[in-house]
Motif scaffolding. Structure first.
Motif, PDB file in Angstrom:
ATOM      1  N   ARG A  43       0.832  -1.200   0.000  1.00 33.63           N
ATOM      2  CA  ARG A  43       0.000   0.000   0.000  1.00 33.63           C
ATOM      3  C   ARG A  43       0.870   1.255   0.000  1.00 33.63           C
ATOM      4  O   ARG A  43       0.621   2.202  -0.742  1.00 33.63           O
ATOM      5  CB  ARG A  43      -0.927   0.004   1.216  1.00 33.63           C
ATOM      6  CG  ARG A  43      -1.944   1.143   1.187  1.00 33.63           C
ATOM      7  CD  ARG A  43      -2.622   1.338   2.526  1.00 33.63           C
ATOM      8  NE  ARG A  43      -1.728   1.835   3.541  1.00 33.63           N
ATOM      9  CZ  ARG A  43      -1.334   3.114   3.653  1.00 33.63           C
ATOM     10  NH1 ARG A  43      -1.738   4.002   2.788  1.00 33.63           N
ATOM     11  NH2 ARG A  43      -0.527   3.487   4.616  1.00 33.63           N
ATOM     12  N   THR A  44       1.919   1.255   0.813  1.00 33.35           N
ATOM     13  CA  THR A  44       2.812   2.403   0.892  1.00 33.35           C
ATOM     14  C   THR A  44       3.554   2.614  -0.422  1.00 33.35           C
ATOM     15  O   THR A  44       3.701   3.747  -0.879  1.00 33.35           O
ATOM     16  CB  THR A  44       3.815   2.220   2.050  1.00 33.35           C
ATOM     17  OG1 THR A  44       3.083   2.046   3.260  1.00 33.35           O
ATOM     18  CG2 THR A  44       4.730   3.408   2.184  1.00 33.35           C
ATOM     19  N   GLN A  45       4.014   1.543  -1.046  1.00 32.73           N
ATOM     20  CA  GLN A  45       4.707   1.665  -2.330  1.00 32.73           C
ATOM     21  C   GLN A  45       3.780   2.227  -3.401  1.00 32.73           C
ATOM     22  O   GLN A  45       4.187   3.064  -4.208  1.00 32.73           O
ATOM     23  CB  GLN A  45       5.266   0.315  -2.764  1.00 32.73           C
ATOM     24  CG  GLN A  45       6.460  -0.123  -1.952  1.00 32.73           C
ATOM     25  CD  GLN A  45       6.902  -1.545  -2.273  1.00 32.73           C
ATOM     26  OE1 GLN A  45       6.230  -2.267  -3.001  1.00 32.73           O
ATOM     27  NE2 GLN A  45       8.034  -1.942  -1.716  1.00 32.73           N
ATOM     28  N   ALA A  46       2.531   1.792  -3.410  1.00 32.81           N
ATOM     29  CA  ALA A  46       1.565   2.317  -4.381  1.00 32.81           C
ATOM     30  C   ALA A  46       1.293   3.795  -4.118  1.00 32.81           C
ATOM     31  O   ALA A  46       1.195   4.595  -5.053  1.00 32.81           O
ATOM     32  CB  ALA A  46       0.271   1.518  -4.321  1.00 32.81           C
ATOM     33  N   PRO A  56      -0.952  17.312  -0.730  1.00 37.53           N
ATOM     34  CA  PRO A  56      -0.428  17.673   0.589  1.00 37.53           C
ATOM     35  C   PRO A  56       0.156  16.423   1.249  1.00 37.53           C
ATOM     36  O   PRO A  56      -0.516  15.400   1.351  1.00 37.53           O
ATOM     37  CB  PRO A  56      -1.653  18.184   1.341  1.00 37.53           C
ATOM     38  CG  PRO A  56      -2.819  17.600   0.629  1.00 37.53           C
ATOM     39  CD  PRO A  56      -2.402  17.304  -0.777  1.00 37.53           C
ATOM     40  N   VAL A  57       1.415  16.491   1.672  1.00 32.64           N
ATOM     41  CA  VAL A  57       2.106  15.324   2.207  1.00 32.64           C
ATOM     42  C   VAL A  57       2.704  15.614   3.574  1.00 32.64           C
ATOM     43  O   VAL A  57       2.871  16.765   3.966  1.00 32.64           O
ATOM     44  CB  VAL A  57       3.229  14.851   1.251  1.00 32.64           C
ATOM     45  CG1 VAL A  57       2.660  14.375  -0.067  1.00 32.64           C
ATOM     46  CG2 VAL A  57       4.262  15.927   1.024  1.00 32.64           C
ATOM     47  N   VAL A  58       3.028  14.535   4.277  1.00 33.59           N
ATOM     48  CA  VAL A  58       3.758  14.606   5.536  1.00 33.59           C
ATOM     49  C   VAL A  58       4.936  13.655   5.401  1.00 33.59           C
ATOM     50  O   VAL A  58       4.766  12.505   4.992  1.00 33.59           O
ATOM     51  CB  VAL A  58       2.879  14.190   6.735  1.00 33.59           C
ATOM     52  CG1 VAL A  58       3.673  14.241   8.031  1.00 33.59           C
ATOM     53  CG2 VAL A  58       1.648  15.063   6.830  1.00 33.59           C
ATOM     54  N   THR A  59       6.129  14.139   5.737  1.00 34.51           N
ATOM     55  CA  THR A  59       7.313  13.292   5.644  1.00 34.51           C
ATOM     56  C   THR A  59       7.439  12.437   6.899  1.00 34.51           C
ATOM     57  O   THR A  59       6.754  12.671   7.894  1.00 34.51           O
ATOM     58  CB  THR A  59       8.596  14.127   5.485  1.00 34.51           C
ATOM     59  OG1 THR A  59       8.820  14.859   6.687  1.00 34.51           O
ATOM     60  CG2 THR A  59       8.504  15.068   4.300  1.00 34.51           C
ATOM     61  N   ALA A  93       5.589   9.869   4.459  1.00 33.25           N
ATOM     62  CA  ALA A  93       4.863   8.981   5.368  1.00 33.25           C
ATOM     63  C   ALA A  93       3.412   8.822   4.941  1.00 33.25           C
ATOM     64  O   ALA A  93       2.853   7.728   5.011  1.00 33.25           O
ATOM     65  CB  ALA A  93       4.920   9.518   6.794  1.00 33.25           C
ATOM     66  N   ARG A  94       2.791   9.920   4.515  1.00 27.09           N
ATOM     67  CA  ARG A  94       1.390   9.835   4.094  1.00 27.09           C
ATOM     68  C   ARG A  94       1.022  11.033   3.234  1.00 27.09           C
ATOM     69  O   ARG A  94       1.705  12.050   3.233  1.00 27.09           O
ATOM     70  CB  ARG A  94       0.458   9.728   5.286  1.00 27.09           C
ATOM     71  CG  ARG A  94       0.343  10.982   6.114  1.00 27.09           C
ATOM     72  CD  ARG A  94      -0.694  10.791   7.231  1.00 27.09           C
ATOM     73  NE  ARG A  94      -0.918  12.029   7.917  1.00 27.09           N
ATOM     74  CZ  ARG A  94      -0.297  12.405   9.019  1.00 27.09           C
ATOM     75  NH1 ARG A  94       0.593  11.615   9.563  1.00 27.09           N
ATOM     76  NH2 ARG A  94      -0.558  13.553   9.584  1.00 27.09           N
ATOM     77  N   ILE A  95      -0.067  10.873   2.519  1.00 29.60           N
ATOM     78  CA  ILE A  95      -0.650  11.969   1.750  1.00 29.60           C
ATOM     79  C   ILE A  95      -1.910  12.382   2.492  1.00 29.60           C
ATOM     80  O   ILE A  95      -2.785  11.550   2.752  1.00 29.60           O
ATOM     81  CB  ILE A  95      -0.995  11.533   0.315  1.00 29.60           C
ATOM     82  CG1 ILE A  95       0.270  11.125  -0.429  1.00 29.60           C
ATOM     83  CG2 ILE A  95      -1.711  12.656  -0.420  1.00 29.60           C
ATOM     84  CD1 ILE A  95       0.021  10.594  -1.823  1.00 29.60           C
ATOM     85  N   VAL A 101      -9.354  16.168   5.973  1.00 27.57           N
ATOM     86  CA  VAL A 101      -9.583  15.146   6.987  1.00 27.57           C
ATOM     87  C   VAL A 101      -8.440  15.129   7.986  1.00 27.57           C
ATOM     88  O   VAL A 101      -8.631  14.986   9.168  1.00 27.57           O
ATOM     89  CB  VAL A 101      -9.756  13.758   6.316  1.00 27.57           C
ATOM     90  CG1 VAL A 101      -9.791  12.665   7.353  1.00 27.57           C
ATOM     91  CG2 VAL A 101     -11.019  13.752   5.476  1.00 27.57           C
ATOM     92  N   SER A 102      -7.221  15.313   7.499  1.00 25.97           N
ATOM     93  CA  SER A 102      -6.075  15.422   8.387  1.00 25.97           C
ATOM     94  C   SER A 102      -5.940  16.888   8.776  1.00 25.97           C
ATOM     95  O   SER A 102      -5.731  17.746   7.935  1.00 25.97           O
ATOM     96  CB  SER A 102      -4.818  14.938   7.672  1.00 25.97           C
ATOM     97  OG  SER A 102      -3.725  15.047   8.522  1.00 25.97           O
ATOM     98  N   ASN A 103      -6.084  17.184  10.039  1.00 26.24           N
ATOM     99  CA  ASN A 103      -6.120  18.557  10.508  1.00 26.24           C
ATOM    100  C   ASN A 103      -4.711  19.048  10.824  1.00 26.24           C
ATOM    101  O   ASN A 103      -4.077  18.544  11.740  1.00 26.24           O
ATOM    102  CB  ASN A 103      -7.002  18.640  11.751  1.00 26.24           C
ATOM    103  CG  ASN A 103      -7.227  20.063  12.201  1.00 26.24           C
ATOM    104  OD1 ASN A 103      -6.588  20.989  11.723  1.00 26.24           O
ATOM    105  ND2 ASN A 103      -8.150  20.231  13.127  1.00 26.24           N
ATOM    106  N   PRO A 104      -4.197  20.044  10.096  1.00 31.37           N
ATOM    107  CA  PRO A 104      -2.842  20.519  10.363  1.00 31.37           C
ATOM    108  C   PRO A 104      -2.691  21.154  11.737  1.00 31.37           C
ATOM    109  O   PRO A 104      -1.607  21.216  12.269  1.00 31.37           O
ATOM    110  CB  PRO A 104      -2.586  21.539   9.254  1.00 31.37           C
ATOM    111  CG  PRO A 104      -3.915  21.921   8.745  1.00 31.37           C
ATOM    112  CD  PRO A 104      -4.831  20.766   9.008  1.00 31.37           C
TER     113      PRO A 104
END
Length: 125
Positions: A43-46, A56-59, A93-95, A101-104
């Motif tokens: 899933r992460t590779q995809a 918008p991404v988070v490292t 790490a994630r998009i 939905v992901s609250n900064p």
């Protein structure tokens, strides 16, 4: 001492139950430890393969930003109005969801009452 077959040895020492029990334990271990990890890796590779400009991404280091340039092995992310970082694709790490939905405000380590920067506002959209 005469040579005995495997069948004679196992029936004399308690049958097939001990080897069967070891096999069942190994199967359960695989199903609960290795299989979920393999699914998560796929899933992460995809996810990393399908990153595009504007996501918008988070490292893995916790840096929030928006992808501004996509390269073969790296990404350039805009972290604020004046700064960009080039990171390896594997450092993502994630998009974050574009709908916010992901609250900064809660994902980053900002203090309460500190206004959001331009990138945070863009991520919050």
């Amino acid at each position: 001492m005469p040579h005995r077959t495997l069948l004679q040895i196992t029936t004399a020492n308690g049958g097939w139950i001990p080897p069967l029990a070891i096999g069942v334990v190994c199967l359960i271990f695989y199903l609960f430890v290795f299989a979920p990890n393999l699914r998560e890796q796929k899933r992460t590779q995809a996810l990393i393969k399908n990153i595009k400009k504007g996501d918008p991404v988070v490292t893995i280091g916790g840096i929030h930003g928006v992808v501004s340039v996509v390269r073969e092995h790296s990404l350039v992310i805009k972290v604020n109005e004046h700064g960009t970082l080039e990171v390896s694709r594997s450092a993502i790490a994630r998009i974050n969801d574009r709908r916010g939905v992901s609250n900064p405000k809660t994902d980053c380590d900002s203090k309460p009452g500190v206004p959001l920067t331009g990138v945070d506002k863009e991520i919050a959209r």
